[in-house]
Write a protein that holds these residues in place. Structure first.
Motif, PDB file in Angstrom:
ATOM      1  N   HIS A 277      50.375  34.827  42.272  1.00  0.00           N
ATOM      2  CA  HIS A 277      50.572  34.709  40.825  1.00  0.00           C
ATOM      3  C   HIS A 277      49.842  35.798  40.038  1.00  0.00           C
ATOM      4  O   HIS A 277      50.424  36.459  39.176  1.00  0.00           O
ATOM      5  CB  HIS A 277      50.095  33.327  40.352  1.00  0.00           C
ATOM      6  N   GLY A 278      48.567  35.990  40.342  1.00  0.00           N
ATOM      7  CA  GLY A 278      47.796  36.993  39.614  1.00  0.00           C
ATOM      8  C   GLY A 278      48.309  38.404  39.837  1.00  0.00           C
ATOM      9  O   GLY A 278      48.221  39.264  38.943  1.00  0.00           O
ATOM     10  N   GLU A 279      48.848  38.659  41.032  1.00  0.00           N
ATOM     11  CA  GLU A 279      49.431  39.972  41.313  1.00  0.00           C
ATOM     12  C   GLU A 279      50.670  40.205  40.452  1.00  0.00           C
ATOM     13  O   GLU A 279      50.837  41.284  39.854  1.00  0.00           O
ATOM     14  CB  GLU A 279      49.793  40.069  42.790  1.00  0.00           C
ATOM     15  N   ALA A 280      51.535  39.193  40.382  1.00  0.00           N
ATOM     16  CA  ALA A 280      52.750  39.317  39.568  1.00  0.00           C
ATOM     17  C   ALA A 280      52.397  39.478  38.097  1.00  0.00           C
ATOM     18  O   ALA A 280      53.001  40.291  37.379  1.00  0.00           O
ATOM     19  CB  ALA A 280      53.641  38.090  39.773  1.00  0.00           C
ATOM     20  N   VAL A 281      51.415  38.718  37.629  1.00  0.00           N
ATOM     21  CA  VAL A 281      50.984  38.813  36.223  1.00  0.00           C
ATOM     22  C   VAL A 281      50.455  40.205  35.926  1.00  0.00           C
ATOM     23  O   VAL A 281      50.743  40.789  34.868  1.00  0.00           O
ATOM     24  CB  VAL A 281      49.916  37.736  35.922  1.00  0.00           C
ATOM     25  N   ALA A 282      49.671  40.760  36.841  1.00  0.00           N
ATOM     26  CA  ALA A 282      49.092  42.087  36.613  1.00  0.00           C
ATOM     27  C   ALA A 282      50.176  43.160  36.484  1.00  0.00           C
ATOM     28  O   ALA A 282      50.098  44.036  35.610  1.00  0.00           O
ATOM     29  CB  ALA A 282      48.127  42.434  37.742  1.00  0.00           C
ATOM     30  N   ILE A 283      51.187  43.107  37.354  1.00  0.00           N
ATOM     31  CA  ILE A 283      52.280  44.087  37.255  1.00  0.00           C
ATOM     32  C   ILE A 283      52.989  43.931  35.913  1.00  0.00           C
ATOM     33  O   ILE A 283      53.329  44.920  35.249  1.00  0.00           O
ATOM     34  CB  ILE A 283      53.280  43.924  38.418  1.00  0.00           C
ATOM     35  N   ASP A 284      53.216  42.692  35.491  1.00  0.00           N
ATOM     36  CA  ASP A 284      53.828  42.412  34.188  1.00  0.00           C
ATOM     37  C   ASP A 284      52.969  42.999  33.074  1.00  0.00           C
ATOM     38  O   ASP A 284      53.476  43.588  32.106  1.00  0.00           O
ATOM     39  CB  ASP A 284      53.984  40.897  34.028  1.00  0.00           C
ATOM     40  N   CYS A 285      51.649  42.833  33.182  1.00  0.00           N
ATOM     41  CA  CYS A 285      50.728  43.393  32.173  1.00  0.00           C
ATOM     42  C   CYS A 285      50.913  44.903  32.049  1.00  0.00           C
ATOM     43  O   CYS A 285      50.957  45.447  30.941  1.00  0.00           O
ATOM     44  CB  CYS A 285      49.285  43.078  32.541  1.00  0.00           C
ATOM     45  N   LEU A 286      51.001  45.577  33.198  1.00  0.00           N
ATOM     46  CA  LEU A 286      51.164  47.026  33.184  1.00  0.00           C
ATOM     47  C   LEU A 286      52.530  47.413  32.640  1.00  0.00           C
ATOM     48  O   LEU A 286      52.649  48.354  31.829  1.00  0.00           O
ATOM     49  CB  LEU A 286      50.976  47.579  34.600  1.00  0.00           C
ATOM     50  N   PHE A 287      53.563  46.699  33.062  1.00  0.00           N
ATOM     51  CA  PHE A 287      54.913  46.993  32.579  1.00  0.00           C
ATOM     52  C   PHE A 287      54.996  46.824  31.063  1.00  0.00           C
ATOM     53  O   PHE A 287      55.560  47.673  30.354  1.00  0.00           O
ATOM     54  CB  PHE A 287      55.923  46.063  33.262  1.00  0.00           C
ATOM     55  N   THR A 288      54.400  45.762  30.541  1.00  0.00           N
ATOM     56  CA  THR A 288      54.428  45.528  29.095  1.00  0.00           C
ATOM     57  C   THR A 288      53.565  46.548  28.362  1.00  0.00           C
ATOM     58  O   THR A 288      53.876  46.931  27.232  1.00  0.00           O
ATOM     59  CB  THR A 288      53.970  44.090  28.780  1.00  0.00           C
ATOM     60  N   ALA A 289      52.505  47.014  28.996  1.00  0.00           N
ATOM     61  CA  ALA A 289      51.701  48.094  28.410  1.00  0.00           C
ATOM     62  C   ALA A 289      52.546  49.358  28.246  1.00  0.00           C
ATOM     63  O   ALA A 289      52.405  50.095  27.261  1.00  0.00           O
ATOM     64  CB  ALA A 289      50.479  48.373  29.279  1.00  0.00           C
ATOM     65  N   LEU A 290      53.434  49.602  29.198  1.00  0.00           N
ATOM     66  CA  LEU A 290      54.323  50.761  29.092  1.00  0.00           C
ATOM     67  C   LEU A 290      55.313  50.591  27.939  1.00  0.00           C
ATOM     68  O   LEU A 290      55.643  51.566  27.248  1.00  0.00           O
ATOM     69  CB  LEU A 290      55.062  50.970  30.412  1.00  0.00           C
TER      70      LEU A 290
END
Length: 390
Positions: A277-290
């Motif tokens: 879960h935390g891995e998926a959330v982190a990728i989402d965080c980076l994608f949304t930062a972009l």
């Protein structure tokens, strides 16, 4: 009010909610009284039910039994297989059956859940539906559970391939956080918890981000047993509770704590158990930062800092499904359903400051995937300069 035989009665009631989070050490030492706080020892009928993550049996089963034996408390220990694949109604009903066989009461001797977020969610959901709701106690044993679950009121199980599709609002009466339990946690699960710490840092706490950026690798390698672990964990928990306490029942569906939880849920469920879960959330965080960067809000330098911090603590920077535009659009549609028709996408203005957007175009998604691929291909080192695209 009456009209032609029709009567309308307006009923309004307040629900008082009060629960505690105790931060302690050495929880299974018989001299530590916290596990006994909600145990009624004056009436011996019935047993104290402890639901233990089966993966922790070798480590904690004997200490749990010894702790309650030292205090003369008769205990039943139910070991439950955790993980997203077991976060379902079958596991929930197994817990309900254990509540029944242990003689669980309506108020005293609440069941104690000891394990990660999945187990805690399942036990909380079971407690919420047993006898229309009984108290329960949670002891998170993972960093993710300590950060993400320690103050949450939500319980859930997965259903029909959807994450947390069935659930309730039923906060634990007591949560006990003992960071010493992290010593036995595999490193990947320490890293997994960093995903939720990253989320809290990006939406409201630039100091927390700086701590993770500077000390993240050392924190991971020590299992969060060395400075500044206490400050990092406390800041993350406090940030979470400050957001949740004013909107505990989610009457307001504009929640900055949903950052990292718009694109990731269907992707995470599609590849269980490949992504935690935390891995998926982190990728989402980076994608949304972009996406924020594409709108001219977040600088390329800050995007690189986020990616480099993720890489340095061991979080993945991407996953193939984050390049699937159809999947990303499906995720936004599901988010709109969950948020009553609005996207309510939390998006950073800068590190530590968050706002919302109601629309993301397919072109923005396409550009963000291209930038994500460039970041991921660099493996967090010598990250390419991201030219502003606004």
């Amino acid at each position: 009010m009456s009209h032609q035989g029709q009567t309308t009665l307006d009923i309004e009631a307040d629900l008082e909610v009060k629960y505690q989070v105790d931060i302690t050490n050495d929880i299974f030492n018989p001299e530590n009284p916290l596990l006994l706080k909600n145990v009624d020892r004056d009436r011996p009928a019935g047993k104290q039910l402890v639901v233990l993550d089966a993966a922790l049996s070798d480590v904690y089963s004997e200490p749990v039994r010894s702790y309650f034996a030292a205090h003369g408390v008769d205990v039943d220990v139910l070991e439950v297989d955790s993980g997203e694949v077991n976060k379902n109604l079958d596991t929930c009903l197994a817990v309900v059956d254990a509540l029944e066989s242990s003689g669980a009461r309506r108020q005293s001797n609440p069941p104690i859940a000891i394990g990660g977020n999945v187990l805690i969610d399942v036990v909380g959901f079971s407690a919420s539906i047993y006898r229309r709701g009984i108290p329960w106690v949670r002891v998170p044993t993972t960093l993710l559970g300590m950060i993400d679950g320690s103050v949450s009121a939500k319980t859930a199980v997965n259903h029909l391939g959807n994450r947390n599709r069935l659930g309730t609002f039923h906060p634990a009466t007591q949560t006990i956080v003992d960071t010493g339990l992290l010593v036995s946690l595999p490193e990947r699960h320490i890293v997994n918890g960093c995903g939720e710490i990253l989320k809290m840092a990006l939406i409201k706490d630039s100091r927390l981000f700086s701590l993770l950026e500077e000390h993240g690798p050392a924190l991971v390698s020590s299992g969060f047993q060395e400075a500044p672990a206490a400050e990092v964990i406390t800041r993350a928990i406090d940030g979470m509770q400050s957001e949740l306490r004013v909107n505990l029942w989610e009457k307001d569906l504009r929640r900055i704590v949903d950052y990292g939880h718009t694109f990731s849920p269907p992707i995470e469920m599609a590849v269980v158990p490949e992504l935690l879960h935390g891995e998926a959330v982190a990728i989402d965080c980076l994608f949304t930062a972009l996406l924020s960067h594409l709108r001219g809000w977040l600088s390329g330098t800050d995007v690189q800092r986020i990616a480099r911090t993720m890489h340095n603590v061991g979080l993945p920077l991407d996953h193939p499904l984050f390049y699937d535009l159809g999947m990303l659009e499906q995720a936004m549609q599901e988010a709109r359903l969950h948020r009553d028709g609005n996207l309510n996408l939390p998006i950073m203005r800068q590190i530590g400051v968050c706002t919302f957007t109601q629309e993301v175009t397919k072109d923005e998604l396409s550009q963000a995937t291209a930038l994500l691929k460039a970041l991921a291909n660099s493996a967090g080192e010598d990250l390419p300069e991201i030219a502003a695209q606004h």
